[in-house]
Design a protein around this motif. Sequence first.
Motif, mmCIF file in Angstrom:
data_model
loop_
_atom_site.group_PDB
_atom_site.id
_atom_site.type_symbol
_atom_site.label_atom_id
_atom_site.label_comp_id
_atom_site.label_asym_id
_atom_site.label_seq_id
_atom_site.Cartn_x
_atom_site.Cartn_y
_atom_site.Cartn_z
ATOM 1 N N ARG A 1 -5.352 10.364 -6.188
ATOM 2 C CA ARG A 1 -6.289 9.305 -6.550
ATOM 3 C C ARG A 1 -5.808 8.427 -7.704
ATOM 4 O O ARG A 1 -6.587 7.906 -8.487
ATOM 5 C CB ARG A 1 -7.661 9.882 -6.896
ATOM 6 N N PHE B 1 -7.178 0.473 -5.985
ATOM 7 C CA PHE B 1 -7.685 1.841 -5.856
ATOM 8 C C PHE B 1 -8.651 1.906 -4.676
ATOM 9 O O PHE B 1 -9.557 1.081 -4.563
ATOM 10 C CB PHE B 1 -8.399 2.283 -7.132
ATOM 11 N N ALA B 2 -8.424 2.883 -3.795
ATOM 12 C CA ALA B 2 -9.301 3.081 -2.647
ATOM 13 C C ALA B 2 -10.368 4.117 -2.988
ATOM 14 O O ALA B 2 -10.135 5.035 -3.780
ATOM 15 C CB ALA B 2 -8.494 3.537 -1.438
ATOM 16 N N THR C 1 -9.372 5.886 -12.152
ATOM 17 C CA THR C 1 -8.372 6.904 -11.821
ATOM 18 C C THR C 1 -8.952 8.310 -11.866
ATOM 19 O O THR C 1 -9.155 8.946 -10.834
ATOM 20 C CB THR C 1 -7.178 6.791 -12.773
ATOM 21 N N SER D 1 -3.073 5.031 -8.293
ATOM 22 C CA SER D 1 -3.062 3.757 -7.572
ATOM 23 C C SER D 1 -2.676 3.972 -6.109
ATOM 24 O O SER D 1 -1.753 4.720 -5.797
ATOM 25 C CB SER D 1 -2.083 2.786 -8.242
ATOM 26 N N THR D 2 -3.415 3.354 -5.219
ATOM 27 C CA THR D 2 -3.126 3.445 -3.793
ATOM 28 C C THR D 2 -2.497 2.162 -3.278
ATOM 29 O O THR D 2 -2.314 2.002 -2.091
ATOM 30 C CB THR D 2 -4.408 3.742 -3.000
ATOM 31 N N MET E 1 0.827 -1.203 0.000
ATOM 32 C CA MET E 1 0.000 0.000 0.000
ATOM 33 C C MET E 1 0.857 1.247 0.000
ATOM 34 O O MET E 1 1.977 1.266 0.515
ATOM 35 C CB MET E 1 -0.920 0.010 1.230
ATOM 36 N N GLN E 2 0.309 2.316 -0.599
ATOM 37 C CA GLN E 2 0.992 3.603 -0.607
ATOM 38 C C GLN E 2 -0.059 4.711 -0.644
ATOM 39 O O GLN E 2 -1.140 4.524 -1.200
ATOM 40 C CB GLN E 2 1.920 3.727 -1.818
ATOM 41 N N ALA E 3 0.257 5.850 -0.033
ATOM 42 C CA ALA E 3 -0.662 6.986 -0.024
ATOM 43 C C ALA E 3 -0.474 7.788 -1.292
ATOM 44 O O ALA E 3 0.651 8.010 -1.742
ATOM 45 C CB ALA E 3 -0.415 7.862 1.196
ATOM 46 N N ASN E 4 -1.578 8.226 -1.892
ATOM 47 C CA ASN E 4 -1.506 9.056 -3.089
ATOM 48 C C ASN E 4 -2.729 9.960 -3.132
ATOM 49 O O ASN E 4 -3.815 9.518 -3.488
ATOM 50 C CB ASN E 4 -1.445 8.189 -4.358
ATOM 51 N N ASP F 1 -3.322 -3.064 -9.930
ATOM 52 C CA ASP F 1 -3.331 -1.809 -9.176
ATOM 53 C C ASP F 1 -4.562 -1.800 -8.293
ATOM 54 O O ASP F 1 -5.656 -2.184 -8.731
ATOM 55 C CB ASP F 1 -3.374 -0.597 -10.117
#
Length: 290
Positions: free
Chosen positions: A64, A139-140, A261, A66-67, A58-61, A137
Amino acid sequence: MTLEDLIYSRLAAEGGPADLLTKYEEAPAVFYQAAPEDTAEGWNGKPQYPRLDFVVDMQANPERHSTGVLTINIWSTETLDPPEAIEPGVRGALQGIFIQPDEGPPFSAAWVRSDAFEQRNQANPNTLVIGITVTFDLFAFPNQETTDPDPILAINEFTHAWAQEALVIGRDPLRRFEAPTAGRPFFYFRLAALQTERETNTVAWMTGTIAGHIFAPAEARLTWLKALTDALAYRGEVLMLDTSPMFITRLKADSTADPLTTGQLRLSIRFGLLRRPKYAHTLITAHKPI
């Protein structure tokens, strides 16, 4: 259940890729991060292939994109079911669905690529291990509702009332695994920008941009996008929680945009923040001058 738990249950469910996998402790051989050693008792002396392992990074973005990244490895040998026979089931188990953990926002996975590999079995150098790495990928879709007056709350409520058969992410509950259909699309709105336009003594005027994401099968996605665009263009405004109008000053729909996205809809909005009148102490007792 966590996101990892739900991904495991999806991959290990009957009727999916698990039907072609070997067993470990009488369960489909699906593992998080790494499989047990080939000498582990859980194999019960049976072949250790085909099997799956997966990992979630996981990664913060805030933009918006890929999270997170989901990587699934399919392992087999030349004498057993080939990974090419299992790979479509892996993609089908996760592509196009929304996953709702017990805590946190729902997620959706988008297939990126599948890469073949091969290597020698360390315990048995005469055995060639072949496989495919499948990359998704993640997506949250966090709830974007904030404080009153709330543009996202307003557009969520409007969409819910306009298409009651639809599901508005952030407003309506999601099951653990759920996929949009032609008759029940999913809508998601987020606030892409917000700024002050001008101020008066009574109102502070705000302008902003709302991004809209429409999820439905390909043959129905354009229909729902066009219908929502027409409805918003016809009204020209959406009522907020305090019944004040949120004006739609510009509409842009792009059916070729990625719903995961960027979203296919852009709404330029304008609404006012009413200024609170100054508080004055009331006169309680009057005294005559001496």
